[in-house]
Scaffold this motif. Structure first.
Motif, short mmCIF file in Angstrom:
data_model
loop_
_atom_site.label_atom_id
_atom_site.label_comp_id
_atom_site.label_asym_id
_atom_site.label_seq_id
_atom_site.Cartn_x
_atom_site.Cartn_y
_atom_site.Cartn_z
N THR A 14 6.61 -8.61 -3.86
CA THR A 14 6.52 -7.55 -2.85
C THR A 14 7.89 -6.94 -2.59
OG1 THR A 14 4.60 -8.65 -1.92
CG2 THR A 14 5.69 -7.04 -0.51
N ASP A 38 -2.77 -7.83 -3.24
CA ASP A 38 -2.67 -9.23 -2.83
C ASP A 38 -3.54 -9.40 -1.58
OD1 ASP A 38 -1.97 -11.81 -2.13
OD2 ASP A 38 0.15 -11.52 -2.61
N ASN A 42 0.99 -7.62 2.44
CA ASN A 42 2.14 -7.30 3.29
C ASN A 42 3.08 -6.26 2.70
OD1 ASN A 42 3.38 -8.85 1.38
ND2 ASN A 42 3.77 -10.60 2.70
N ASP A 131 1.06 -4.04 -6.48
CA ASP A 131 1.62 -5.35 -6.11
C ASP A 131 0.46 -6.36 -6.19
OD1 ASP A 131 3.06 -7.45 -5.03
OD2 ASP A 131 3.09 -6.65 -2.98
MG LIG Z 1 3.69 -10.43 -1.89
#
Ligand SMILES: [Mg+2]
Ligand SMILES: Nc1ncnc2c1ncn2[C@@H]1O[C@H](COP(=O)(O)OP(=O)(O)O)[C@@H](O)[C@H]1O
Length: 251
Positions: A14, A38, A42, A131
């Motif tokens: 990330t 994910d 985040n 991501d």
């Molecule tokens: Mg991550």
């Protein structure tokens, strides 16, 4: 162009994704569509974008046939409308959060529409940065079918590098049309990369570069500040800048 970031949890996916997005925008390659695939989402926090809904929330809502739709709207139209609503818009960076995992119910229909939606969105933006989670669940569901650049991020340990090698093997088996795969070694302390050279060679991945351990990243994360606001000369920012220049073709 689609860039997928992968690697085991805590390795720095990330962090790398956010800093790469920042550099792509700074280089005029945006706007960027950031996709957080994910389940423990985040990416928005490090990009400074607050999202309202995840795609998984919407798919779960659609899987529940008892939920009513606005009068006259077909299921497909309504799902498309809802998916568009899930896009968080920021300056030069928009964010889609996949969420998950999928709950009970049949998701084939919704996943097909999601695939079309993402394919359409990928055409709307010059760059898409994905991501991923360690197991590549999102990629294996084939909601994204074309990955131009796969970046596997690992910490500077033998275990991390081996895990990066396995993730690369897994990604290769998914037949995603990957054009270039590379490794980024993260949290490298001076002089330690040499010890990992043989392991890195074993993975078959091209070494795109490394990120030093950067106390500013730690401080920013501790204080909950978006990493895209790190100073230009922070060591991790400068390192990602070089990596992006090396691996992303200029448009
Ligand atoms: Mg991550
Ligand atoms: N180069 C770095 N220097 C210092 N801390 C880092 C660095 N890269 C990542 N971190 C820290 O490591 C943790 C995990 O990073 P993260 O990018 O969230 O990993 P992942 O997305 O792979 O799970 C975060 O708390 C982050 O602040």
């Amino acid at each position: 162009m689609q860039i997928a970031v992968a690697g085991k949890g805590g390795g720095g996916k990330t962090t790398f994704a956010a800093l790469a997005i920042r550099e792509l925008v700074a280089a005029g390659s945006g706007p960027v569509l950031a996709v957080d695939a994910d389940a423990n989402a985040n990416l928005g926090e490090v990009l400074g974008l607050a999202f309202q809904e995840t795609i998984a929330d919407i798919l779960a809502e659609m899987a529940d046939d008892r939920r009513s739709r606005p009068g006259g709207m077909s299921k497909a139209d309504y799902l498309n409308f809802r998916l568009h609503q899930a896009l968080t818009e920021g300056p030069e960076v928009d964010l889609l959060v996949m969420g998950g995992p999928e709950g009970p119910g049949c998701y084939c229909y919704a996943n097909n529409l999601l695939r079309q939606f993402i394919e359409q969105k990928a055409r709307d933006y010059p760059v898409l940065v994905l991501d991923n989670e360690a197991g590549l669940e999102h990629l294996s569901r084939r909601t994204t079918r074309q990955v131009d650049i796969l970046v596997v991020v690992s910490d500077a340990t033998v275990r991390g590098i081996r895990s990066a090698g396995r993730i690369y093997q897994l990604a290769t088996r998914l037949d995603l049309g990957i054009r270039r795969s590379c490794l980024v070694v993260n949290r490298v302390r001076e002089g330690t990369l040499l010890e990992l050279e043989a392991e890195i060679g074993q993975t078959g991945l091209e070494l795109a570069g490394c990120l030093p351990f950067d106390p500013a990243v730690e401080t920013w994360d501790r204080q909950g500040k978006p990493l895209v606001q790190l100073p230009d000369d922070a060591p991790a920012v400068a390192a990602v800048r070089e990596i992006v220049k090396r691996i992303v073709p200029k448009n």
